[in-house]
Design an enzyme around this catalytic site. Structure first.
Site, short mmCIF file in Angstrom:
data_model
loop_
_atom_site.label_atom_id
_atom_site.label_comp_id
_atom_site.label_asym_id
_atom_site.label_seq_id
_atom_site.Cartn_x
_atom_site.Cartn_y
_atom_site.Cartn_z
N ASP A 273 0.70 -1.26 0.12
CA ASP A 273 0.04 -0.08 0.08
C ASP A 273 0.97 0.91 0.31
OD1 ASP A 273 -2.64 1.33 0.06
OD2 ASP A 273 -2.72 1.42 2.17
N HIS B 256 -8.88 5.69 -2.23
CA HIS B 256 -8.40 5.15 -0.61
C HIS B 256 -9.84 5.32 0.49
CE1 HIS B 256 -4.63 3.69 -1.41
NE2 HIS B 256 -5.10 3.38 -2.60
N SER C 261 -12.32 4.36 5.53
CA SER C 261 -13.13 4.46 7.15
C SER C 261 -14.04 5.80 6.79
CB SER C 261 -11.66 4.31 7.74
OG SER C 261 -10.78 3.72 7.59
O1 G3H Z 1 -4.55 2.86 2.08
C1 G3H Z 1 -4.86 2.90 3.03
C2 G3H Z 1 -6.73 3.62 3.08
O2 G3H Z 1 -6.47 4.58 2.41
C3 G3H Z 1 -7.00 3.77 4.00
O3 G3H Z 1 -7.26 5.25 4.68
O4 G3H Z 1 -7.12 4.96 6.82
O5 G3H Z 1 -8.59 6.94 5.64
O6 G3H Z 1 -9.31 4.25 5.69
P1 G3H Z 1 -8.35 4.78 5.91
ZN ZN Z 2 -4.53 5.17 0.92
#
Ligand code: G3H
Ligand code: ZN
Length: 284
Positions: free
Chosen positions: A82, A208, A211
């Site tokens: 990631d 991305h 959350s």
């Molecule tokens: O690359 C990981 C994500 O974009 C996670 O984003 O922590 O806001 O769920 P978040």
């Molecule tokens: Zn991310």
């Protein structure tokens, strides 16, 4: 089963009009908790390792932990880097058996982003590993990547088409209003922009900051063509809250397994909820 390539998983998601969760992991309990959810939901799943997770657990240790756990799991599991930073890290991850890679050149100029993304894609494709690129800057904080609201830029559909043509990447992360590290589901997505990007390019699109998106926003984004949704903060908070509650309820507890077990259960529940929302339940 052994790790699978993310390529087929996202191709199937695009055709089936659902999204796969890409869940960031930091430790054994998170890996086990997520995979338990994947088995219960009969969902394919992507486990993602970011730079901070590499710093915390060590790249080889984290990757081997996922490989062993995937081998014991009867649903398809892919291992993803990631927000990869550079060519060298991409090469090390390929050697370590990652089955998809992200190269995040979004902080660079368009030309420099093209150059690094194309280089990583050429190398990864030699091993038939798909690569995710990013165009546009997502607001918020992810590991050491901090983008203020002023510096955030949305993905332009026509620029995205050129980016994909010039780089040969397999998946594109789009900046369409989601924000990294939100602890409330308040992000407002630009759905028409997702549609416009979808019409301009034919590869799977990635969201991305999963959350912080309200559930109805997630459903609409998936309907408009999002095929992969990254989730980190939601699981991190579920894990910490469960551990904190367990410790508060049992202040004399001396067995970490009891406390961590509650964290693992919370991860499973939170992951199941997302898999149902994304539509990947029952697709394994
Ligand atoms: O690359 C990981 C994500 O974009 C996670 O984003 O922590 O806001 O769920 P978040
Ligand atoms: Zn991310």
């Amino acid at each position: 089963m052994p790790l699978v390539s993310g390529k087929g998983l996202l191709q199937a998601a695009m055709q089936g009009r659902y999204a796969l969760g890409s869940f960031n992991i930091l430790n054994l309990e998170m890996v086990q908790g997520i995979l338990e959810a994947a088995v219960e939901e009969r969902s394919p799943v992507i486990l993602a390792i970011s730079q901070k997770a590499i710093d915390h657990a060590g790249l080889e240790q984290a990757a081997e932990m996922v490989k062993i756990a995937a081998g014991l799991t009867p649903v398809p599991v892919a291992l993803h880097l990631d927000h990869g930073r550079d060519f060298r890290q991409a090469a090390v991850c390929l050697r370590g058996g990652f089955t998809s890679l992200m190269i995040d050149g979004s902080a660079l100029s368009f030309d420099d982003n093209v150059a690094i993304s194309r280089l990583v894609a050429e190398m990864a494709h030699a091993l038939e590993v798909p690569v995710e690129g990013q165009l546009g800057r997502i607001a918020g904080k992810e590991d050491d990547i901090i983008v203020s609201e002023q510096k955030a830029t949305m993905t332009d559909p026509q620029e995205a088409r050129r980016f994909v043509e010039l780089t040969g990447i397999d998946w594109l992360t789009v900046a369409v209003g989601s924000v990294h590290l939100l602890t409330s589901r308040t992000a407002q997505l630009d759905f028409d922009r997702i549609t416009a990007i979808r019409e301009a390019i034919g590869i799977p699109l990635v969201l991305h900051g999963g959350s912080g998106i309200p559930d109805e926003g997630v459903r609409e984004a998936v309907a408009r063509g999002i095929c992969k949704i990254n989730i980190a903060t939601h699981l991190n908070r579920a894990f910490l809250a469960a551990i904190s509650d367990a410790l508060t309820a049992n202040p004399q507890m001396v067995d970490p397994r009891v406390i961590l077990g509650e964290g693992k259960r919370a991860i499973t529940e939170a992951t199941r909820e997302k898999m149902r929302l994304f539509g990947s339940s029952g697709k394994a």
